[in-house]
Write an enzyme that holds these catalytic residues in place. Structure first.
Site, PDB file in Angstrom:
ATOM      1  CG  ASP A 153      -1.963   0.768   1.521  1.00 59.15           C
ATOM      2  OD1 ASP A 153      -2.114   1.848   0.432  1.00 59.15           O
ATOM      3  OD2 ASP A 153      -2.566   0.840   1.881  1.00 59.15           O
ATOM      4  N   GLY A 168       0.507   5.315  -4.676  1.00 60.99           N
ATOM      5  CA  GLY A 168       0.263   6.952  -4.958  1.00 60.99           C
ATOM      6  C   GLY A 168       0.392   7.338  -4.391  1.00 60.99           C
ATOM      7  NE  ARG A 187      -3.644   6.567  -8.046  1.00 60.94           N
ATOM      8  CZ  ARG A 187      -3.657   6.792  -6.334  1.00 60.94           C
ATOM      9  NH1 ARG A 187      -3.526   7.153  -5.368  1.00 60.94           N
ATOM     10  NH2 ARG A 187      -3.621   5.014  -6.069  1.00 60.94           N
ATOM     11  CG  HIS A 210       0.597   1.648  -9.723  1.00 60.72           C
ATOM     12  ND1 HIS A 210       0.384   1.271  -8.179  1.00 60.72           N
ATOM     13  CD2 HIS A 210      -0.349   2.304 -10.204  1.00 60.72           C
ATOM     14  CE1 HIS A 210      -0.960   2.101  -7.899  1.00 60.72           C
ATOM     15  NE2 HIS A 210      -1.626   2.333  -9.486  1.00 60.72           N
ATOM     16  CB  SER A 228      -8.339  -5.630  -4.302  1.00 62.68           C
ATOM     17  OG  SER A 228      -8.823  -4.641  -4.209  1.00 62.68           O
ATOM     18  CD  GLU A 249     -13.226  -5.371  -2.472  1.00 62.68           C
ATOM     19  OE1 GLU A 249     -12.010  -5.652  -2.553  1.00 62.68           O
ATOM     20  OE2 GLU A 249     -14.169  -5.793  -2.467  1.00 62.68           O
ATOM     21  CG  LEU A 275       9.666 -18.135  -2.512  1.00 64.63           C
ATOM     22  CD1 LEU A 275      10.236 -18.137  -1.421  1.00 64.63           C
ATOM     23  CD2 LEU A 275      10.321 -16.470  -3.244  1.00 64.63           C
ATOM     24  NE  ARG A 329      -3.118  -1.603   4.159  1.00 66.68           N
ATOM     25  CZ  ARG A 329      -4.595  -2.174   3.557  1.00 66.68           C
ATOM     26  NH1 ARG A 329      -5.365  -2.611   4.232  1.00 66.68           N
ATOM     27  NH2 ARG A 329      -4.731  -0.982   2.395  1.00 66.68           N
ATOM     28  NE  ARG A 350      -8.076   0.278   4.979  1.00 65.53           N
ATOM     29  CZ  ARG A 350      -7.880   1.025   5.003  1.00 65.53           C
ATOM     30  NH1 ARG A 350      -7.827   1.875   6.302  1.00 65.53           N
ATOM     31  NH2 ARG A 350      -7.192   1.111   3.621  1.00 65.53           N
TER      32      ARG A 350
END
Ligand code: FPP
Length: 229
Positions: free
Chosen positions: A14, A17, A27, A31, A60, A62, A126, A176, A182
């Protein structure tokens, strides 16, 4: 290092951006830099024999709500990343696997994903898992529906664990980045007993040194799995 298991490490990446905005970039630049960090972290994990699987939350269910151009950029970036990554996977003995609903992706991207899975399937050092168009609730719901379709009338926890798209063992450590605390619908079943670590670092600035420090901290924790030690 003590004997804390670390078979499966998961990362919620996370802050791409914000990283870009702080520098006056688009943004998408965040990435791009973020994809390089995935490579560095994977290489680090491939050099640590206790880590068997590393799973990254790359897209995700979303994330489709983002501006169309950003979604298109992420799809293109994934395609280039996998193309560039193949020699790296082979060099470090990394098997690539994707989880999530790939049917929403373009046919060439689906092909790139399945070909990369096939070409790396014999690598054993791995496993790198990319969660793509992934949602934890959908994964659990699909698993239960599959079990019902197979004729099961009583479903056990083991049935679900084994039926999941990610039967790679439970998560030991979930990290995270960017200060957000979250789970965001990531590997909901598999994080039941995971140790959680929230880093303030924005993902493009995350690196192997910080991961190493987090792992040192993790190995000093005591996991009780609900019991006493
Ligand atoms: C969150 O940052 C990051 C994502 C959308 C997922 C991670 C994506 C990458 C690292 C890009 C490359 C991925 C691959 C597999 C090539 P954000 O945009 O939500 O950051 P913000 O919260 O600061 O806006």
């Amino acid at each position: 290092m003590n004997d804390m298991p670390l078979k499966h490490l998961a990362l919620i990446m996370d802050g791409n951006g914000r990283w870009a905005k702080e520098r006056g970039f688009k943004r998408t630049k965040g990435h791009e830099k973020g994809a390089d960090v995935i490579r560095d972290i994977t290489t680090y994990c491939s050099n640590h024999s206790i880590i068997e699987t590393v799973t990254f939350y790359a897209f995700s269910t979303e994330n489709w709500k983002r501006p169309r151009l950003e979604v298109e950029f992420l799809m293109k970036l994934l395609n280039t990343y996998l193309k560039k990554e193949l020699p790296v996977y082979q060099k470090y003995g990394v098997r690539f696997q994707a989880i999530g609903d790939m049917s929403a992706f373009s046919k060439p991207l689906q092909k790139r994903i399945s070909e990369t899975e096939k070409l790396t399937q014999n690598n054993t050092n791995l496993t790198q898992v990319l969660a793509l168009n992934y949602g934890g609730r959908s994964e659990i719901t699909a698993t239960v529906n599959q079990l019902i379709a197979e004729g099961k009338t009583t479903i056990t926890q083991d049935d679900i664990s084994q039926g999941l798209q990610t039967p790679y063992s439970d998560i030991d450590l979930l990290i995270r980045t960017s200060g957000e605390e979250r789970i965001s619908n990531f590997l909901l079943w598999q994080v039941s007993y995971a140790e959680l670590y929230f880093s303030q670092t924005l993902w493009p600035d995350f690196n192997a040194d910080e991961l190493d420090t987090i792992i040192q901290n993790y190995t000093n924790r005591t996991r009780r799995f609900g019991g006493v030690k």
